[in-house]
Design an enzyme around this catalytic site. Structure first.
Site, PDB file in Angstrom:
ATOM      1  N   SER A 193     -21.153 -12.422   7.345  1.00  0.00           N
ATOM      2  CA  SER A 193     -21.206 -13.872   7.540  1.00  0.00           C
ATOM      3  C   SER A 193     -22.651 -14.330   7.469  1.00  0.00           C
ATOM      4  CB  SER A 193     -20.551 -14.236   8.880  1.00  0.00           C
ATOM      5  OG  SER A 193     -20.324 -15.620   8.965  1.00  0.00           O
ATOM      6  N   ASN A 194     -22.949 -15.508   7.979  1.00  0.00           N
ATOM      7  CA  ASN A 194     -24.316 -16.021   7.916  1.00  0.00           C
ATOM      8  C   ASN A 194     -24.602 -16.907   9.132  1.00  0.00           C
ATOM      9  OD1 ASN A 194     -23.617 -18.870   7.227  1.00  0.00           O
ATOM     10  ND2 ASN A 194     -22.668 -17.854   5.479  1.00  0.00           N
ATOM     11  N   ARG A 195     -25.785 -17.479   9.182  1.00  0.00           N
ATOM     12  CA  ARG A 195     -26.262 -18.153  10.396  1.00  0.00           C
ATOM     13  C   ARG A 195     -25.790 -19.597  10.538  1.00  0.00           C
ATOM     14  NH1 ARG A 195     -32.489 -17.734  10.406  1.00  0.00           N
ATOM     15  NH2 ARG A 195     -32.170 -19.278  12.052  1.00  0.00           N
TER      16      ARG A 195
END
Ligand code: CTP
Length: 213
Positions: A21-23
């Site tokens: 995933s990512n921030r």
């Protein structure tokens, strides 16, 4: 008008307990959805997993993966006047999903990645498109060049760019600074402000653009 907004990250599963995933916090997309509601518009919010409450009054569609978000967006296009794709969709997903938890004793895995579908580009390519299409660009370098490339490649009506290399701005923050790039080579600078105030300004600009079409 009817707005469709995507927000948040996507999660691409590796096995039952792990994902890529990512921030993205979803704050910008949720602020856009709220600003559109506050301005009296109808809103469909297609969201990845975030720690935010769904805005009251929006049609809320929760999704996990890029593929699910792609299908949900296409399923909710009826009657849409403005689509703002703010989600930080994963560009790559694991080529295979391990249905059982991968064990450490089996050694460090090599995870092959394959591209996900680009939701924004898939909307830009629609022949029957009669809504205004705006994408986001999160960049650390060459903001204008990269944003203008996305505008052309993904056939958008606007690309809203933010520089994610400034500490305290953009990702996970309550503040942002945006530049909206338009196909006529013009741009609109929205200087540092709360995501709430920026969202209000963006909704106003996109509405005016759609009215002029
Ligand atoms: N986007 C999308 N579907 C994807 C990837 C991106 O709809 N699979 C959308 C995002 O919601 C955003 C825009 O495309 O509106 C730009 O996303 P970004 O990640 O900045 O651009 P990429 O095309 O993925 O390019 P890069 O990551 O190389 O900068």
């Amino acid at each position: 008008m009817k707005f469709l907004v995507t927000a948040g990250p996507t999660r691409e599963p590796i096995d039952p307990v792990r994902y890529i995933s990512n921030r993205s916090s979803g704050k910008m997309g949720y602020a856009l959805a709220q600003a559109a509601l506050d301005a009296g518009h109808e809103v469909v919010l297609v969201s990845g997993p975030v720690a935010l409450a769904a805005p009251h009054g929006a049609q809320f569609v929760l999704m996990m993966t890029a593929d699910e978000m792609h299908d949900a967006v296409h399923a909710h296009l009826a009657g849409v006047d403005v689509a703002v794709l703010c989600a930080a969709v994963a560009d790559f997903k694991p080529a295979t999903y391990a249905p059982r938890k991968m064990k450490k004793r089996d050694g460090a895995p090599i995870i092959e990645l394959v591209p996900t579908r680009d939701i924004l580009a898939s909307l830009g390519a629609l022949r029957s498109k009669n809504f205004l299409l705006a994408g986001f660009a999160a960049e650390t370098d060459d903001l204008e060049k990269n944003a203008r490339e996305k505008l052309a490649k993904k056939q958008c009506d606007a690309v809203i760019a933010n520089d994610v290399s400034t500490p305290g701005l953009g990702f996970e923050s309550d503040e942002n600074a945006l530049t909206i790039f338009l196909p006529d080579h013009s741009s609109r600078v929205l200087p540092r402000a709360s995501k709430h105030d920026l969202a209000k300004a963006v909704v106003k600009i996109l509405c005016a653009m759609q009215q002029k079409r």
